[in-house]
Motif scaffolding. Structure first.
Motif, PDB file in Angstrom:
ATOM      1  N   PRO A 191      38.712  25.531 100.180  1.00 34.22           N
ATOM      2  CA  PRO A 191      39.909  25.347 100.783  1.00 34.22           C
ATOM      3  C   PRO A 191      39.761  23.819 101.294  1.00 34.22           C
ATOM      4  CG  PRO A 191      39.782  27.430 101.341  1.00 34.22           C
ATOM      5  CD  PRO A 191      38.426  26.975 100.558  1.00 34.22           C
ATOM      6  N   GLU A 192      38.801  23.777 102.277  1.00 33.25           N
ATOM      7  CA  GLU A 192      38.850  22.530 102.932  1.00 33.25           C
ATOM      8  C   GLU A 192      38.715  21.043 102.462  1.00 33.25           C
ATOM      9  OE1 GLU A 192      34.732  24.293 103.684  1.00 33.25           O
ATOM     10  OE2 GLU A 192      36.523  25.107 103.026  1.00 33.25           O
ATOM     11  N   TRP A 193      38.297  21.368 101.097  1.00 35.70           N
ATOM     12  CA  TRP A 193      37.957  20.122 100.189  1.00 35.70           C
ATOM     13  C   TRP A 193      39.026  19.930  99.211  1.00 35.70           C
ATOM     14  CZ3 TRP A 193      32.195  21.870  99.806  1.00 35.70           C
ATOM     15  CH2 TRP A 193      31.849  21.568 101.256  1.00 35.70           C
ATOM     16  N   SER A 194      39.751  21.142  98.896  1.00 33.09           N
ATOM     17  CA  SER A 194      40.451  21.084  97.529  1.00 33.09           C
ATOM     18  C   SER A 194      41.901  21.035  97.638  1.00 33.09           C
ATOM     19  CB  SER A 194      40.124  22.179  96.703  1.00 33.09           C
ATOM     20  OG  SER A 194      38.889  22.440  96.395  1.00 33.09           O
ATOM     21  N   GLY A 195      42.551  20.532  98.705  1.00 31.31           N
ATOM     22  CA  GLY A 195      43.821  20.205  98.922  1.00 31.31           C
ATOM     23  C   GLY A 195      44.812  21.698  99.156  1.00 31.31           C
ATOM     24  N   GLY A 196      45.846  21.424  99.409  1.00 37.56           N
ATOM     25  CA  GLY A 196      46.764  22.646  99.652  1.00 37.56           C
ATOM     26  C   GLY A 196      46.926  23.638  98.435  1.00 37.56           C
ATOM     27  N   ALA A 197      46.591  23.094  97.186  1.00 41.16           N
ATOM     28  CA  ALA A 197      46.748  23.771  95.913  1.00 41.16           C
ATOM     29  C   ALA A 197      45.533  24.776  95.515  1.00 41.16           C
ATOM     30  CB  ALA A 197      47.237  22.857  94.728  1.00 41.16           C
ATOM     31  N   TRP A 198      44.734  24.617  96.399  1.00 43.92           N
ATOM     32  CA  TRP A 198      43.418  25.518  96.119  1.00 43.92           C
ATOM     33  C   TRP A 198      43.668  26.904  95.808  1.00 43.92           C
ATOM     34  CZ3 TRP A 198      41.438  29.833  98.229  1.00 43.92           C
ATOM     35  CH2 TRP A 198      41.950  30.355  99.321  1.00 43.92           C
ATOM     36  N   ALA A 199      44.520  27.736  96.327  1.00 43.87           N
ATOM     37  CA  ALA A 199      44.761  28.954  95.954  1.00 43.87           C
ATOM     38  C   ALA A 199      45.527  29.012  94.451  1.00 43.87           C
ATOM     39  CB  ALA A 199      45.467  29.694  96.981  1.00 43.87           C
ATOM     40  N   GLU A 200      46.363  28.116  94.206  1.00 44.82           N
ATOM     41  CA  GLU A 200      47.058  28.103  92.870  1.00 44.82           C
ATOM     42  C   GLU A 200      45.966  28.007  91.808  1.00 44.82           C
ATOM     43  OE1 GLU A 200      50.431  25.494  90.646  1.00 44.82           O
ATOM     44  OE2 GLU A 200      50.284  25.454  92.911  1.00 44.82           O
ATOM     45  N   VAL A 201      45.134  26.961  92.340  1.00 43.18           N
ATOM     46  CA  VAL A 201      43.978  26.537  90.966  1.00 43.18           C
ATOM     47  C   VAL A 201      43.284  27.785  90.911  1.00 43.18           C
ATOM     48  CG1 VAL A 201      41.958  25.456  90.573  1.00 43.18           C
ATOM     49  CG2 VAL A 201      43.935  24.345  91.505  1.00 43.18           C
ATOM     50  N   TRP A 202      42.958  28.670  92.075  1.00 41.40           N
ATOM     51  CA  TRP A 202      41.905  29.655  91.655  1.00 41.40           C
ATOM     52  C   TRP A 202      42.708  30.943  91.080  1.00 41.40           C
ATOM     53  CZ3 TRP A 202      40.738  33.773  96.432  1.00 41.40           C
ATOM     54  CH2 TRP A 202      39.716  34.485  95.944  1.00 41.40           C
ATOM     55  N   GLU A 203      43.828  30.937  91.579  1.00 40.60           N
ATOM     56  CA  GLU A 203      44.670  32.125  90.841  1.00 40.60           C
ATOM     57  C   GLU A 203      44.822  31.970  89.379  1.00 40.60           C
ATOM     58  OE1 GLU A 203      48.264  32.451  93.165  1.00 40.60           O
ATOM     59  OE2 GLU A 203      47.380  33.211  94.706  1.00 40.60           O
ATOM     60  N   HIS A 204      44.966  30.650  89.224  1.00 47.33           N
ATOM     61  CA  HIS A 204      45.193  30.358  87.660  1.00 47.33           C
ATOM     62  C   HIS A 204      43.894  30.769  86.659  1.00 47.33           C
ATOM     63  CE1 HIS A 204      47.577  28.570  84.364  1.00 47.33           C
ATOM     64  NE2 HIS A 204      46.793  27.613  84.108  1.00 47.33           N
ATOM     65  N   HIS A 205      42.714  30.429  87.536  1.00 49.70           N
ATOM     66  CA  HIS A 205      41.537  30.593  86.752  1.00 49.70           C
ATOM     67  C   HIS A 205      41.296  32.026  86.798  1.00 49.70           C
ATOM     68  CE1 HIS A 205      39.334  26.587  88.481  1.00 49.70           C
ATOM     69  NE2 HIS A 205      40.356  26.456  87.898  1.00 49.70           N
ATOM     70  N   LEU A 206      41.639  32.870  87.683  1.00 52.78           N
ATOM     71  CA  LEU A 206      41.359  34.376  87.740  1.00 52.78           C
ATOM     72  C   LEU A 206      42.343  34.896  86.548  1.00 52.78           C
ATOM     73  CD1 LEU A 206      41.345  35.202  91.620  1.00 52.78           C
ATOM     74  CD2 LEU A 206      39.253  35.115  89.580  1.00 52.78           C
ATOM     75  N   ALA A 207      43.466  34.441  86.387  1.00 58.23           N
ATOM     76  CA  ALA A 207      44.492  35.083  85.444  1.00 58.23           C
ATOM     77  C   ALA A 207      44.095  34.645  84.024  1.00 58.23           C
ATOM     78  CB  ALA A 207      45.834  34.380  85.661  1.00 58.23           C
ATOM     79  N   HIS A 208      43.381  33.376  83.798  1.00 51.23           N
ATOM     80  CA  HIS A 208      43.461  33.064  82.418  1.00 51.23           C
ATOM     81  C   HIS A 208      42.212  32.654  82.080  1.00 51.23           C
ATOM     82  CE1 HIS A 208      47.788  32.824  82.290  1.00 51.23           C
ATOM     83  NE2 HIS A 208      47.830  32.207  83.351  1.00 51.23           N
ATOM     84  N   ASP A 209      41.181  32.508  82.879  1.00 53.75           N
ATOM     85  CA  ASP A 209      39.749  32.275  82.478  1.00 53.75           C
ATOM     86  C   ASP A 209      39.205  33.379  81.475  1.00 53.75           C
ATOM     87  OD1 ASP A 209      39.813  29.653  83.616  1.00 53.75           O
ATOM     88  OD2 ASP A 209      38.169  30.047  84.815  1.00 53.75           O
ATOM     89  N   GLU A 210      38.259  32.967  80.425  1.00 51.12           N
ATOM     90  CA  GLU A 210      37.683  34.333  79.791  1.00 51.12           C
ATOM     91  C   GLU A 210      36.261  34.415  79.798  1.00 51.12           C
ATOM     92  OE1 GLU A 210      39.245  33.915  75.688  1.00 51.12           O
ATOM     93  OE2 GLU A 210      41.413  33.876  76.406  1.00 51.12           O
ATOM     94  N   PRO A 211      35.650  35.361  79.752  1.00 49.38           N
ATOM     95  CA  PRO A 211      34.166  35.747  79.647  1.00 49.38           C
ATOM     96  C   PRO A 211      33.628  34.842  78.567  1.00 49.38           C
ATOM     97  CG  PRO A 211      35.080  37.628  80.047  1.00 49.38           C
ATOM     98  CD  PRO A 211      36.474  36.695  79.901  1.00 49.38           C
ATOM     99  N   TYR A 212      32.738  33.972  78.639  1.00 55.91           N
ATOM    100  CA  TYR A 212      32.199  33.414  77.306  1.00 55.91           C
ATOM    101  C   TYR A 212      31.509  34.195  76.495  1.00 55.91           C
ATOM    102  CZ  TYR A 212      32.880  29.242  80.399  1.00 55.91           C
ATOM    103  OH  TYR A 212      33.242  28.291  81.244  1.00 55.91           O
ATOM    104  N   LEU A 213      30.658  35.099  77.033  1.00 51.64           N
ATOM    105  CA  LEU A 213      29.731  35.776  75.929  1.00 51.64           C
ATOM    106  C   LEU A 213      30.319  36.650  75.116  1.00 51.64           C
ATOM    107  CD1 LEU A 213      28.043  38.739  78.333  1.00 51.64           C
ATOM    108  CD2 LEU A 213      30.192  37.502  78.667  1.00 51.64           C
ATOM    109  N   LEU A 214      31.685  37.173  75.509  1.00 49.92           N
ATOM    110  CA  LEU A 214      32.437  37.852  74.237  1.00 49.92           C
ATOM    111  C   LEU A 214      32.578  37.228  72.838  1.00 49.92           C
ATOM    112  CD1 LEU A 214      35.240  39.513  76.583  1.00 49.92           C
ATOM    113  CD2 LEU A 214      33.059  40.566  75.922  1.00 49.92           C
TER     114      LEU A 214
END
Length: 604
Positions: A191-214
């Motif tokens: 948070p201290e380096w990534s600006g006010g949108a850090w939580a939005e960026v993280w939530e977007h990763h959690l919702a849409h990133d996929e495990p590569y190994l599958l």
């Protein structure tokens, strides 16, 4: 100078945090810039870019000294988080996607247009960063001046951490890297380096990133999926100069010379005895000050300096010699060797034929052995434990004495050599085989046997026999039918001393490096005039065709892993009651990234 958080990280170096680089679709990649300090904002420098999914904010400056060394020599080092990873926007669904490659193109071009850049952008990285350097170079961004890939592949199916000869890799791909990337990509930006949108960026990763190994599991044969990002298919697409760095004990010993041979742009290749660690800290040594060589390269291509690096031989490798195979050794015996090109001048091939009584002969069929014969061995899925750990990120795991594996393999050995034999390139095993199983692998090991009987692994190759005709279209074996297999052994440089013996061992497993095939099997290896099974060696003269340049030794200190306060665990245990063989691997690391943050990692 830049609207981002700027702080001094070391004498002569300023760190600019979380610069957002726009992509063509509006997504922003996050980057950290390590810049020469103490300037008035009017200076312009060449750029060295590293492009990975390994979280720029977790960088360990002790393990990445070039982040400080290069700025002190007038370069900006830029570390970019790939889309959907670290602090970058967007989502990540797999490694090395076309989108990722195009993003790399856009990042290179954006950097090249900045007022603090002189127009020269280079890409450099180890492992993933080496892959991306090659893949982005194949798209030819105009500002890309050169690339320095270290420990990389040019073929994502044949030479990566997923499959080996059509056999699925085991401990590393599944238990280490594949699972690690699921966890790494789920971590938040700082948070201290990534600006006010850090939580939005993280939530977007959690919702849409996929495990590569599958995806890796769904593509068990070679296909267009693996051709994406495999520059081996079209090396002529790379137009910028390339400095290729590899290691014989690294997981990627084959691509450097293979790719070098087909590149059309000015190129150099340097291969040491190293595992998957940078050449100033890698084991086994000798370790060198590789940053000196890279700076000479950069100064030549970016600043027009007469560094002499392009006057030196284009191919420099370390030719290894036998020594007691201690898995925790720090050094390797041998000598540097240089060639004017590839293949080396005066290179030739020599064949050793499999014979009766476990012998390797110059003659394909000594008269005393009659018309030919065969040897049988059972598929023992435990074979491979002395061969070391495939090196793609684990910092230890060199091979040990091979005799305990050879006891459960079919072994062929020469008489003591009357003179030294020098090899450089790819050995090959041509085997005529049959099996009682429809699916089985064949793993071949080339070894150097000392007069006392100790067996040192030189290099290994393997093939799932169902891929004997094609890596794309497997065909089951018909039990009892004889098939010809051609198995390429990993590229190497080795000197077999006078009085030593060469050995080829044949097994059906390489555990825990690849997943065992599922069927119990008895296998037969055929030999003689009708079935000329043989080992083919790439023989070279005792002296290289060029004078080897002198390298400066590394100034960094390396200690044996066993001497650490908390040494890593590498245990193989045998349960005599159940017959189970169990691998226990564990290691941990920690480092400080700033005054308030320590990163800790554990893998087991």
């Amino acid at each position: 100078m830049l609207e981002a958080i700027t702080r001094s990280v070391a004498d002569g170096v300023e760190l600019v945090k979380n610069v957002l680089i726009p992509m063509r679709d509006g997504v922003h990649l996050a980057a950290d810039l390590y810049m020469p300090a103490g300037t008035d904002g009017l200076d312009r420098w060449p750029v060295v870019m590293e492009y990975t999914p390994y979280r720029k904010d977790d960088v360990h400056l002790v393990s990445r000294p070039f982040y400080l060394t290069f700025p002190r020599h007038g370069y900006v080092v830029v570390r970019v988080d790939i889309r959907g990873t670290g602090a970058s926007e967007g989502v990540s669904t797999d490694e090395y996607t076309l989108q990722e490659q195009l993003d790399g193109y856009d990042a290179v071009e954006w950097l090249g247009r900045q007022p603090w850049c002189d127009g020269h952008v280079n890409m450099m990285g180890i492992s993933y960063g080496g892959f991306t350097a090659l893949q982005v170079a194949a798209h030819n961004p105009p500002h890309l001046t050169s690339i320095i890939p270290i420990y990389f592949t040019d073929d994502r199916y044949t030479d990566d951490c997923h499959y080996r000869g059509g056999l699925m890799r085991m401990y590393y791909d599944i238990a280490h890297y594949g699972g690690q990337m699921v966890a790494r990509n789920a971590l938040p930006p700082y948070p201290e380096w990534s600006g006010g949108a850090w939580a939005e960026v993280w939530e977007h990763h959690l919702a849409h990133d996929e495990p590569y190994l599958l995806k890796w599991y769904r593509h068990q044969t070679d296909s267009e999926y693996w051709r994406n990002g495999s520059v081996r298919d079209a090396p002529e697409r790379i137009h910028c100069p390339a400095f290729l760095i590899g290691g014989w004990r690294d997981g990627y010993p084959n691509p450097p010379l293979r790719l070098f041979q087909h590149l059309q742009a000015p190129s150099k290749v340097l291969i040491g005895p190293w595992n998957h660690a940078l050449p100033d800290v890698a084991i086994p040594g000798p370790r060198i000050d590789y940053l000196r060589e890279v700076l000479r390269w950069l100064d030549h291509w970016c600043k027009g300096k007469e560094t002499g690096i392009m006057d030196e031989p284009p191919v420099v490798v370390f030719a290894q010699r036998y020594q007691p195979p201690d898995p925790d050794r720090l050094e390797t015996l041998g000598e540097w060797r240089s060639e004017t090109g590839w293949p080396p001048p005066e290179a030739s091939s020599a064949s050793l034929h499999l014979g009766k009584g476990g012998m390797l002969h110059d003659d394909p069929q000594p008269a005393r052995e009659g018309a030919g014969g065969h040897d049988a061995f059972d598929h023992d899925p435990r074979v491979g434990v002395t061969g070391g750990l495939w090196s793609g990120g684990i910092p230890f795991g060199l091979p040990g004495d091979q005799r305990s594996d050879e006891a459960f393999s079919q072994v062929y050995t020469t008489q003591p050599l009357s003179e030294a034999v020098h090899i450089l390139g790819w050995p090959r095993a041509v085997l005529y085989v049959s099996s009682s199983a429809p699916v089985v692998g064949f793993a071949v090991s080339l070894c150097d046997v000392a007069p006392d009987g100790t067996s040192h692994l030189v290099a290994k190759g393997m093939l799932n026999a169902t891929r004997r005709d094609s890596l794309r279209q497997p065909k089951p074996l018909t039990p009892g039918q004889v098939y010809k297999l051609e198995i390429e052994i990993d590229c190497t440089a080795w000197i077999f001393a006078r009085g030593h013996r060469m050995r080829l061992s044949v097994a059906s497993s390489d555990w825990p490096n690849v997943w065992p095939t599922p069927h119990p099997a008895t296998n037969w290896v055929y030999r003689g005039l009708e079935h000329p099974s043989r080992l083919i060696l790439p023989v070279v003269p005792a002296e290289g065709s060029a004078v080897t340049p002198a390298f400066c030794p590394s100034a960094r200190t390396v200690n044996r892993h066993a001497e650490a306060a908390q040494p890593p665990i590498w245990q193989i245990t045998q349960d005599h009651l159940t017959g189970r063989t169990i691998l226990n691997l564990a290691h941990s690391s920690s480092w400080r990234v700033n005054d308030s943050t320590v990163v800790e990692r554990e893998a087991s």
